[in-house]
Design a protein around this motif. Sequence first.
Motif, PDB file in Angstrom:
ATOM      1  N   ASP A  62       0.843  -1.196   0.000  1.00 48.93           N
ATOM      2  CA  ASP A  62       0.000   0.000   0.000  1.00 48.93           C
ATOM      3  C   ASP A  62       0.876   1.243   0.000  1.00 48.93           C
ATOM      4  N   ALA A  63       0.542   2.196  -0.855  1.00 50.50           N
ATOM      5  CA  ALA A  63       1.319   3.434  -0.910  1.00 50.50           C
ATOM      6  C   ALA A  63       1.170   4.250   0.370  1.00 50.50           C
ATOM      7  N   THR A  64       0.069   4.051   1.084  1.00 50.53           N
ATOM      8  CA  THR A  64      -0.174   4.784   2.328  1.00 50.53           C
ATOM      9  C   THR A  64      -0.680   3.805   3.397  1.00 50.53           C
ATOM     10  N   ALA A  65      -0.706   4.284   4.606  1.00 54.66           N
ATOM     11  CA  ALA A  65      -1.386   3.532   5.660  1.00 54.66           C
ATOM     12  C   ALA A  65      -2.863   3.435   5.305  1.00 54.66           C
ATOM     13  N   VAL A  66      -3.513   2.382   5.769  1.00 54.58           N
ATOM     14  CA  VAL A  66      -4.955   2.225   5.545  1.00 54.58           C
ATOM     15  C   VAL A  66      -5.680   3.399   6.199  1.00 54.58           C
ATOM     16  N   THR A  67      -6.592   4.004   5.463  1.00 51.50           N
ATOM     17  CA  THR A  67      -7.279   5.208   5.936  1.00 51.50           C
ATOM     18  C   THR A  67      -8.606   4.883   6.607  1.00 51.50           C
ATOM     19  N   ASN A  68      -9.173   5.891   7.237  1.00 53.11           N
ATOM     20  CA  ASN A  68     -10.488   5.724   7.873  1.00 53.11           C
ATOM     21  C   ASN A  68     -11.545   5.286   6.864  1.00 53.11           C
ATOM     22  N   GLU A  69     -11.540   5.898   5.682  1.00 54.24           N
ATOM     23  CA  GLU A  69     -12.574   5.545   4.716  1.00 54.24           C
ATOM     24  C   GLU A  69     -12.395   4.123   4.195  1.00 54.24           C
ATOM     25  N   GLU A  70     -11.169   3.671   4.061  1.00 49.88           N
ATOM     26  CA  GLU A  70     -10.932   2.301   3.618  1.00 49.88           C
ATOM     27  C   GLU A  70     -11.357   1.296   4.686  1.00 49.88           C
ATOM     28  N   PHE A  71     -11.040   1.603   5.929  1.00 51.56           N
ATOM     29  CA  PHE A  71     -11.420   0.693   7.009  1.00 51.56           C
ATOM     30  C   PHE A  71     -12.934   0.669   7.183  1.00 51.56           C
ATOM     31  N   GLU A  72     -13.574   1.801   6.970  1.00 53.10           N
ATOM     32  CA  GLU A  72     -15.033   1.870   7.091  1.00 53.10           C
ATOM     33  C   GLU A  72     -15.709   0.982   6.044  1.00 53.10           C
ATOM     34  N   LYS A  73     -15.146   0.906   4.839  1.00 50.36           N
ATOM     35  CA  LYS A  73     -15.698   0.021   3.817  1.00 50.36           C
ATOM     36  C   LYS A  73     -15.662  -1.429   4.286  1.00 50.36           C
ATOM     37  N   PHE A  74     -14.554  -1.796   4.909  1.00 51.18           N
ATOM     38  CA  PHE A  74     -14.405  -3.146   5.452  1.00 51.18           C
ATOM     39  C   PHE A  74     -15.454  -3.426   6.529  1.00 51.18           C
ATOM     40  N   VAL A  75     -15.641  -2.494   7.438  1.00 49.32           N
ATOM     41  CA  VAL A  75     -16.603  -2.681   8.527  1.00 49.32           C
ATOM     42  C   VAL A  75     -18.029  -2.784   7.984  1.00 49.32           C
ATOM     43  N   LYS A  76     -18.359  -1.935   7.021  1.00 48.96           N
ATOM     44  CA  LYS A  76     -19.700  -1.979   6.440  1.00 48.96           C
ATOM     45  C   LYS A  76     -19.952  -3.281   5.706  1.00 48.96           C
ATOM     46  N   ALA A  77     -18.916  -3.811   5.071  1.00 52.27           N
ATOM     47  CA  ALA A  77     -19.083  -5.047   4.295  1.00 52.27           C
ATOM     48  C   ALA A  77     -19.159  -6.284   5.170  1.00 52.27           C
ATOM     49  N   THR A  78     -18.530  -6.240   6.326  1.00 53.35           N
ATOM     50  CA  THR A  78     -18.400  -7.447   7.143  1.00 53.35           C
ATOM     51  C   THR A  78     -19.098  -7.374   8.496  1.00 53.35           C
ATOM     52  N   GLY A  79     -19.380  -6.168   8.974  1.00 56.55           N
ATOM     53  CA  GLY A  79     -19.925  -6.022  10.312  1.00 56.55           C
ATOM     54  C   GLY A  79     -18.887  -6.214  11.405  1.00 56.55           C
ATOM     55  N   TYR A  80     -17.643  -6.157  11.040  1.00 52.68           N
ATOM     56  CA  TYR A  80     -16.560  -6.417  12.001  1.00 52.68           C
ATOM     57  C   TYR A  80     -16.577  -5.403  13.145  1.00 52.68           C
ATOM     58  N   VAL A  81     -16.317  -5.890  14.357  1.00 50.48           N
ATOM     59  CA  VAL A  81     -16.234  -5.054  15.545  1.00 50.48           C
ATOM     60  C   VAL A  81     -14.807  -5.128  16.080  1.00 50.48           C
ATOM     61  N   THR A  82     -14.144  -4.005  16.166  1.00 51.92           N
ATOM     62  CA  THR A  82     -12.751  -3.987  16.617  1.00 51.92           C
ATOM     63  C   THR A  82     -12.659  -4.316  18.108  1.00 51.92           C
ATOM     64  N   ILE A  83     -11.476  -4.695  18.521  1.00 50.14           N
ATOM     65  CA  ILE A  83     -11.254  -5.069  19.917  1.00 50.14           C
ATOM     66  C   ILE A  83     -11.572  -3.916  20.860  1.00 50.14           C
ATOM     67  N   ALA A  84     -11.226  -2.688  20.465  1.00 53.31           N
ATOM     68  CA  ALA A  84     -11.501  -1.542  21.335  1.00 53.31           C
ATOM     69  C   ALA A  84     -12.989  -1.306  21.534  1.00 53.31           C
ATOM     70  N   GLU A  85     -13.821  -1.816  20.614  1.00 52.82           N
ATOM     71  CA  GLU A  85     -15.269  -1.642  20.715  1.00 52.82           C
ATOM     72  C   GLU A  85     -15.941  -2.760  21.513  1.00 52.82           C
ATOM     73  N   ARG A  86     -15.189  -3.767  21.862  1.00 52.53           N
ATOM     74  CA  ARG A  86     -15.750  -4.907  22.585  1.00 52.53           C
ATOM     75  C   ARG A  86     -15.602  -4.707  24.093  1.00 52.53           C
ATOM     76  N   THR A  87     -16.646  -4.993  24.818  1.00 49.93           N
ATOM     77  CA  THR A  87     -16.607  -4.864  26.277  1.00 49.93           C
ATOM     78  C   THR A  87     -15.849  -6.044  26.883  1.00 49.93           C
ATOM     79  N   PRO A  88     -14.812  -5.790  27.661  1.00 51.28           N
ATOM     80  CA  PRO A  88     -14.096  -6.890  28.320  1.00 51.28           C
ATOM     81  C   PRO A  88     -15.043  -7.677  29.216  1.00 51.28           C
ATOM     82  N   THR A  89     -14.848  -8.972  29.296  1.00 54.11           N
ATOM     83  CA  THR A  89     -15.732  -9.827  30.082  1.00 54.11           C
ATOM     84  C   THR A  89     -15.075 -10.273  31.383  1.00 54.11           C
ATOM     85  N   LYS A  90     -15.914 -10.699  32.307  1.00 56.12           N
ATOM     86  CA  LYS A  90     -15.429 -11.210  33.586  1.00 56.12           C
ATOM     87  C   LYS A  90     -14.618 -12.482  33.380  1.00 56.12           C
ATOM     88  N   GLU A  91     -14.964 -13.247  32.351  1.00 59.54           N
ATOM     89  CA  GLU A  91     -14.218 -14.465  32.062  1.00 59.54           C
ATOM     90  C   GLU A  91     -12.793 -14.140  31.631  1.00 59.54           C
TER      91      GLU A  91
END
Length: 373
Positions: free
Chosen positions: A93-122
């Motif tokens: 990649d000529a540049t680092a992955v951008t916000n708009e590129e990552f957003e396309k991925f999230v919209k296509a897959t529904g992926y939830v990043t680790i920072a968006e996940r609530t840590p569990t007691k387990e």
Amino acid sequence: MLSPANMRGFIAVFLCLWVAIAHAETPESSTFAPTIPNKTPAPGPAPDGMVWIRGGEFSMGAAVNGEGSQEMPMASNDSGPVHRVRVDGFWMDATAVTNEEFEKFVKATGYVTIAERTPTKEEFPTAPAQNLVAGSVVFAPPDHEVALTDHYQWWSYVKGANWRHPQGPQSDIKGNEKYPVVQIAYPDAEAYAKWAGKRLPTEAEFEFAERGGLAGKTYAWGDEVRPDGKWMANTWQGKFPVKDAGEDGHTGIAPVKSFPPNGYGLYDMAGNVWEWCSDWYRPDYYKILADKGDVANNPQGPHSPFDPAEPNEKKRVHRGGSFLCNDQYCSRYIVGTRGKGEVNTGTNHLGFRTVMAQPEQVKTSERAAKQKE
């Protein structure tokens, strides 16, 4: 009381923030030999947004206390000895992955990043319930000078910080589509790369590409930090960590392509945001390769991670430095120097870019053709 930052090993991620870098020992070898590029032409038209890197044989690492073009001020003590490496050609990649590129991925897959996940007691059975909140690590400069031996003074775990809200709920990425996506943990970057039919670069591939054909130079563009008075990367100016003077035109993160590309046409290979590499981190890995005496062929990193500073944390390599790098505390935008981070931790100065070798390009083309049918 500390939040889940401590649980996720966020201290480990602050790659450029190690006091030991200022007084590192001289590595066994500081000799740089010329880069010998492969003669392999690009295997076809460039995929969108990517650049063909021919690969070849080069001297990898950073010299400490060298002379002239080999002088690496404040180089890290895990960047030697300098050793010879050979890498095959690849697209990058000529540049680092951008916000708009990552957003396309999230919209296509529904992926939830680790920072968006609530840590569990387990996951964290001893953590108080009030600490089990989704969030990530954010640079928070103090309003006064502090000792540079305590990075707690300028890093905070912020509830609600993630790639959509890099500095917390009060921030967002609207209007910043061309900025690098940040707050990305290693599995997040890996998931994006797999979706895109690509992968993350090895540390050797990243350094070969970062050097842009130059051998033994201090920076990705040469030996002078500001050739002809021109800023070449987004780094920190001013008193760290209190205030970035913004002499390079930016305080904090900058849009991609804000500075000139290197000799291979790659942008921001130094400064702006740190970038994930696929290698596990070990401080002695270069010595292991050098002791074998041969040219390392497409090294993939050690088989397992180990950081003596935090032996229980699993860390991958970071490369390139960030907008927080400076000559007072961290200068790891110097070519050949290394960073490290716990795999499940992101920050607001950490992103990634992807690579693709010829076989992967073929698979991607076939998949694209099927999608059009």
